[in-house]
Scaffold this motif. Structure first.
Motif, PDB file in Angstrom:
ATOM      1  N   VAL A   1       6.938   0.584  15.893  1.00 41.55           N
ATOM      2  CA  VAL A   1       5.745   0.689  15.047  1.00 41.55           C
ATOM      3  C   VAL A   1       5.528   2.111  14.565  1.00 41.55           C
ATOM      4  CG1 VAL A   1       3.224   0.516  15.027  1.00 41.55           C
ATOM      5  CG2 VAL A   1       4.582  -1.308  16.058  1.00 41.55           C
ATOM      6  N   VAL A   2       5.547   3.063  15.479  1.00 39.58           N
ATOM      7  CA  VAL A   2       5.230   4.444  15.086  1.00 39.58           C
ATOM      8  C   VAL A   2       6.308   5.028  14.173  1.00 39.58           C
ATOM      9  CG1 VAL A   2       3.801   4.885  17.110  1.00 39.58           C
ATOM     10  CG2 VAL A   2       6.243   5.458  17.187  1.00 39.58           C
ATOM     11  N   ASN A   3       7.502   4.464  14.213  1.00 36.80           N
ATOM     12  CA  ASN A   3       8.580   4.969  13.369  1.00 36.80           C
ATOM     13  C   ASN A   3       8.768   4.165  12.077  1.00 36.80           C
ATOM     14  OD1 ASN A   3      10.145   7.311  14.710  1.00 36.80           O
ATOM     15  ND2 ASN A   3       9.782   5.884  16.392  1.00 36.80           N
ATOM     16  N   HIS A   4       7.947   3.150  11.871  1.00 36.71           N
ATOM     17  CA  HIS A   4       8.042   2.366  10.638  1.00 36.71           C
ATOM     18  C   HIS A   4       7.498   3.193   9.481  1.00 36.71           C
ATOM     19  CE1 HIS A   4       7.561  -0.887   7.734  1.00 36.71           C
ATOM     20  NE2 HIS A   4       8.282  -1.662   8.537  1.00 36.71           N
ATOM     21  N   GLU A   5       8.134   3.119   8.327  1.00 38.96           N
ATOM     22  CA  GLU A   5       7.728   3.946   7.180  1.00 38.96           C
ATOM     23  C   GLU A   5       6.324   3.623   6.694  1.00 38.96           C
ATOM     24  OE1 GLU A   5       9.743   1.204   3.639  1.00 38.96           O
ATOM     25  OE2 GLU A   5      10.525   3.210   4.071  1.00 38.96           O
ATOM     26  N   ALA A   6       5.808   2.431   7.012  1.00 34.58           N
ATOM     27  CA  ALA A   6       4.458   2.080   6.566  1.00 34.58           C
ATOM     28  C   ALA A   6       3.374   2.657   7.473  1.00 34.58           C
ATOM     29  CB  ALA A   6       4.301   0.559   6.515  1.00 34.58           C
ATOM     30  N   THR A   7       3.737   3.059   8.692  1.00 34.33           N
ATOM     31  CA  THR A   7       2.758   3.573   9.650  1.00 34.33           C
ATOM     32  C   THR A   7       2.485   5.045   9.366  1.00 34.33           C
ATOM     33  OG1 THR A   7       3.597   2.038  11.321  1.00 34.33           O
ATOM     34  CG2 THR A   7       2.179   3.822  12.084  1.00 34.33           C
ATOM     35  N   GLY A   8       1.199   5.371   9.192  1.00 36.58           N
ATOM     36  CA  GLY A   8       0.863   6.745   8.849  1.00 36.58           C
ATOM     37  C   GLY A   8       0.008   7.478   9.853  1.00 36.58           C
ATOM     38  N   TYR A   9      -0.713   6.730  10.725  1.00 34.42           N
ATOM     39  CA  TYR A   9      -1.660   7.350  11.635  1.00 34.42           C
ATOM     40  C   TYR A   9      -1.721   6.524  12.927  1.00 34.42           C
ATOM     41  CZ  TYR A   9      -2.962   8.737   6.908  1.00 34.42           C
ATOM     42  OH  TYR A   9      -2.909   9.150   5.602  1.00 34.42           O
ATOM     43  N   PHE A  10      -2.238   7.127  13.988  1.00 37.75           N
ATOM     44  CA  PHE A  10      -2.264   6.468  15.289  1.00 37.75           C
ATOM     45  C   PHE A  10      -3.613   6.745  15.937  1.00 37.75           C
ATOM     46  CE2 PHE A  10       0.442   6.060  19.475  1.00 37.75           C
ATOM     47  CZ  PHE A  10      -0.335   4.984  19.861  1.00 37.75           C
TER      48      PHE A  10
ATOM     49  N   HIS B   1       0.807  -1.228   0.000  1.00 38.17           N
ATOM     50  CA  HIS B   1       0.000   0.000   0.000  1.00 38.17           C
ATOM     51  C   HIS B   1       0.843   1.282   0.000  1.00 38.17           C
ATOM     52  CE1 HIS B   1      -3.792  -2.128   0.715  1.00 38.17           C
ATOM     53  NE2 HIS B   1      -3.154  -2.884   1.594  1.00 38.17           N
ATOM     54  N   GLY B   2       2.148   1.133   0.177  1.00 34.34           N
ATOM     55  CA  GLY B   2       2.996   2.312   0.156  1.00 34.34           C
ATOM     56  C   GLY B   2       3.267   2.872   1.541  1.00 34.34           C
ATOM     57  N   PRO B   3       4.135   3.873   1.632  1.00 31.10           N
ATOM     58  CA  PRO B   3       4.472   4.467   2.935  1.00 31.10           C
ATOM     59  C   PRO B   3       3.279   5.191   3.550  1.00 31.10           C
ATOM     60  CG  PRO B   3       5.413   5.751   1.149  1.00 31.10           C
ATOM     61  CD  PRO B   3       4.865   4.509   0.535  1.00 31.10           C
ATOM     62  N   LYS B   4       3.272   5.233   4.892  1.00 26.31           N
ATOM     63  CA  LYS B   4       2.249   5.950   5.672  1.00 26.31           C
ATOM     64  C   LYS B   4       0.834   5.473   5.350  1.00 26.31           C
ATOM     65  CE  LYS B   4       5.202  10.068   5.841  1.00 26.31           C
ATOM     66  NZ  LYS B   4       5.986   9.481   6.918  1.00 26.31           N
ATOM     67  N   SER B   5       0.693   4.202   5.107  1.00 29.79           N
ATOM     68  CA  SER B   5      -0.615   3.658   4.715  1.00 29.79           C
ATOM     69  C   SER B   5      -1.349   2.965   5.862  1.00 29.79           C
ATOM     70  CB  SER B   5      -0.438   2.654   3.566  1.00 29.79           C
ATOM     71  OG  SER B   5       0.434   1.595   3.953  1.00 29.79           O
ATOM     72  N   VAL B   6      -0.644   2.587   6.916  1.00 20.99           N
ATOM     73  CA  VAL B   6      -1.223   1.774   7.989  1.00 20.99           C
ATOM     74  C   VAL B   6      -1.664   2.663   9.145  1.00 20.99           C
ATOM     75  CG1 VAL B   6      -0.744  -0.042   9.697  1.00 20.99           C
ATOM     76  CG2 VAL B   6       0.187  -0.215   7.368  1.00 20.99           C
ATOM     77  N   ILE B   7      -2.811   2.338   9.730  1.00 23.32           N
ATOM     78  CA  ILE B   7      -3.223   3.000  10.957  1.00 23.32           C
ATOM     79  C   ILE B   7      -2.968   2.055  12.124  1.00 23.32           C
ATOM     80  CG2 ILE B   7      -5.662   2.308  10.749  1.00 23.32           C
ATOM     81  CD1 ILE B   7      -6.294   5.088  12.078  1.00 23.32           C
ATOM     82  N   TYR B   8      -2.273   2.566  13.113  1.00 25.21           N
ATOM     83  CA  TYR B   8      -1.935   1.793  14.310  1.00 25.21           C
ATOM     84  C   TYR B   8      -2.982   2.086  15.370  1.00 25.21           C
ATOM     85  CZ  TYR B   8       0.753   0.613  18.566  1.00 25.21           C
ATOM     86  OH  TYR B   8       1.166   0.104  19.772  1.00 25.21           O
ATOM     87  N   VAL B   9      -3.606   1.039  15.900  1.00 21.48           N
ATOM     88  CA  VAL B   9      -4.654   1.171  16.910  1.00 21.48           C
ATOM     89  C   VAL B   9      -4.149   0.584  18.223  1.00 21.48           C
ATOM     90  CG1 VAL B   9      -7.033   0.626  17.533  1.00 21.48           C
ATOM     91  CG2 VAL B   9      -6.421   0.961  15.119  1.00 21.48           C
ATOM     92  N   SER B  10      -4.037   1.422  19.246  1.00 23.33           N
ATOM     93  CA  SER B  10      -3.624   0.942  20.555  1.00 23.33           C
ATOM     94  C   SER B  10      -4.179   1.880  21.615  1.00 23.33           C
ATOM     95  CB  SER B  10      -2.095   0.892  20.673  1.00 23.33           C
ATOM     96  OG  SER B  10      -1.705   0.540  21.988  1.00 23.33           O
TER      97      SER B  10
END
Length: 555
Positions: free
Chosen positions: A423-432, A350-359
């Protein structure tokens, strides 16, 4: 020439990782900044393995190397001057040589194979009972501390930093110093929160302080003969529909959102007396790990209200993190491996900053409304948003049927624990999507991640308001909010809380569309600017000034 004498401070942490971790990082940063300081941290047994693991992590590799020479270009403390080789050698010791971690435990306490809430409560009682013995030994410069060698027997403690929710500390220290006929040392309280929430918590009742009011009502009931547990349960964190204005934040009806999280009366009994502890004359100052520059009005109000020095030391991370370095990730278990593999795959797909991290942190969870989690995850799946969900709550288990619902979807990853900093610093993570606790907020800020907020309790509402309404780097979910009294279904801004599945999912769908669009990128740019402000404070602003002051404030 000025010679700085060796000094020694004690740290007494709370056995909650969200409190202990920033206090540990603060302590190590103080050792790094002040070469004359030595530290003894007295930990409960349940926390020792995590403290040891944190010390051995790649983020803190620098504590095992020598400090830069005072004659070099990167002097740790420019105010220190050395006149002998012995003094220079003392500064050049590795930070770990000026640190000792001691487990406070009585011989009668049986260490369990697995910790549960009941055993944790027993540990808290044992820690309070055992702590005076260790403090007395340190202050008397004894060679051994209940069988453990005291590395700093030649340096009596000069001050103590303690978690404000260890409400017995001021009286404990009075008792110890009286018994050994030593003068009282300065006590500095630590609260892992911002100034706005600290003001709301610790201010006088007439100035809007929540704990003062709870304590007064509880004391009045107990004086009338009511059982203390019942009294605290009756008055702890009740929604009243009262308009409250906290310095630096917009007005709201109340602030907490406790109706989704069951809080036993015993919890109120533990934390509410911190109002008295913080205002105790023996507590000479208060430490908040947030930058003063991002909430100046609240800081000024808190200092005036408490009449104490407020050390706004900023988020506590190793210097390497501030420099933009990210240690090579290391998977500690199978969950970590799954997380890393998932993020790598999503980055390619999906490319960089595509994943939303839920915690939602390691403690809080909508126990009384678990369907909220179901709605969020299903909404993300319906939107095509890849997500990583970590459900490490200490008070609830996610229903297995919900976990099974996503186990075969390659765009979803569900684990109990996730290595959040990685996780928050991974290039795929875009939102929290977060509860906006202090630690998660700081990590999102440094990782420049826009946030979606779902606060429950404690200081999360104040952090959320600052992020979403002042700096506009977060979107606060409103339809998920729950009040104890169903009559309170309207927010101060006029929003009506419908709270149905349809209303919640409609808001979620709109939120995902917003953060994917131009406004999401604008939020990211604003978060970058906020991070820059915090970083400047750490490097040479109020955070740096207060960190320097902490190392000499006992004199």
């Amino acid at each position: 020439m000025t010679i700085v004498k060796p000094a020694h401070f004690i740290v007494a942490p709370l056995a909650m990782w969200g409190h202990l971790r920033p206090l540990l990082h603060l302590s190590l940063n103080l050792l790094s900044l002040h070469p004359h300081l030595h530290l003894t941290i007295l930990v409960p047994p349940s926390t020792y393995p995590r403290v040891e693991s944190e010390l051995k992590s790649t983020s803190f590799a620098h504590i095992y190397t020598k400090s830069p020479s005072s004659s070099g270009a990167s002097t740790p403390n420019p105010g220190t001057h050395h006149v002998t080789p012995a003094e220079q050698e003392s500064e050049d010791k590795a930070i770990v040589d000026r640190l000792q971690v001691i487990t406070c435990i009585s011989p009668e306490f049986d260490l369990p194979e697995e910790w549960n809430p009941e055993k944790m409560a027993q540990e808290g009682i044992d820690y309070a009972k055992t702590l005076p013995t260790f403090v007395k030994a340190l202050m008397s410069k004894e060679h051994r501390l209940d069988g453990t060698v005291n590395k700093f027997e030649d340096i009596a403690p000069n001050f103590m930093i303690y978690d404000c929710f260890l409400t017995f500390i001021p009286d404990l220290m009075r008792g110890v110093t009286t018994e050994i006929q030593k003068p009282m040392i300065p006590l500095i309280g630590f609260v892992p929160s911002n100034a706005a929430a600290s003001y709301h918590t610790f201010a006088k009742e007439e100035n809007g302080g929540s704990f003062a009011k709870m304590q007064r009502l509880t004391d009045e009931d107990i004086a009338k003969g009511r059982d203390p547990v019942e009294a605290y349960g009756a008055h702890g964190f009740k929604t009243e529909g009262i308009v409250k204005t906290i310095p630096g934040l917009p007005p709201k009806f109340d602030w907490p959102n406790y109706a989704t999280v069951p809080m036993p009366p015993q919890a109120f009994m533990s934390v509410v007396p911190s109002y008295k502890t913080t205002n105790d004359s023996a507590t000479t100052g208060l430490i908040c790990p947030v930058s003063a520059e991002i909430e100046p009005t609240a800081v000024e109000a808190l200092e005036k209200e408490l009449g104490k020095r407020i050390y706004m030391v900023g988020p506590q991370f190793p210097d390497a993190v501030w420099a933009g370095e990210h240690p090579e990730r290391r998977a500690k278990n199978a969950d970590d491996e799954r997380v890393f593999a998932f993020l790598d795959k999503m980055g390619k797909k999906h490319g960089p900053k595509s994943v939303i991290y839920v915690s939602l942190g390691s403690l809080f969870f909508p126990v009384l409304r678990p369907e909220l989690i179901k709605y969020i995850l299903e909404s993300l799946k319906e939107s095509g948003f890849p997500f990583l969900f970590a459900h490490a709550s200490g008070i609830a288990q996610v229903p297995q049927e919900l976990l099974d619902e996503f186990k075969d979807d390659e765009d979803c990853c569900v684990v109990k624990f996730a290595p959040q900093w990685d996780v928050v610093n991974h290039e795929a993570t875009g939102y929290f999507l977060s509860h906006c606790g202090s630690n998660s907020t700081a990590e999102a800020m440094l990782a420049e991640l826009p946030m979606v907020s779902m606060p429950f309790a404690a200081d999360q509402g104040e952090f959320t308001s600052m992020l979403s309404e002042i700096y506009k780097v977060a979107i606060d979910l409103k339809q998920v909010k729950t009040f104890g009294n169903p009559m309170f279904n309207k927010l101060y801004d006029g929003t009506i809380i419908v709270g149905t599945e349809e209303a919640i999912k409609a808001e979620l769908k709109q939120t995902w569309e917003v953060i994917r669009g131009p406004e999401g990128e604008a939020m990211r740019e604003r978060m970058k600017a906020l991070k820059a402000t915090v970083k400047r404070s750490w490097e040479g602003g109020r955070s740096k000034t207060d960190m320097l002051a902490l190392g000499t404030g006992y004199e």
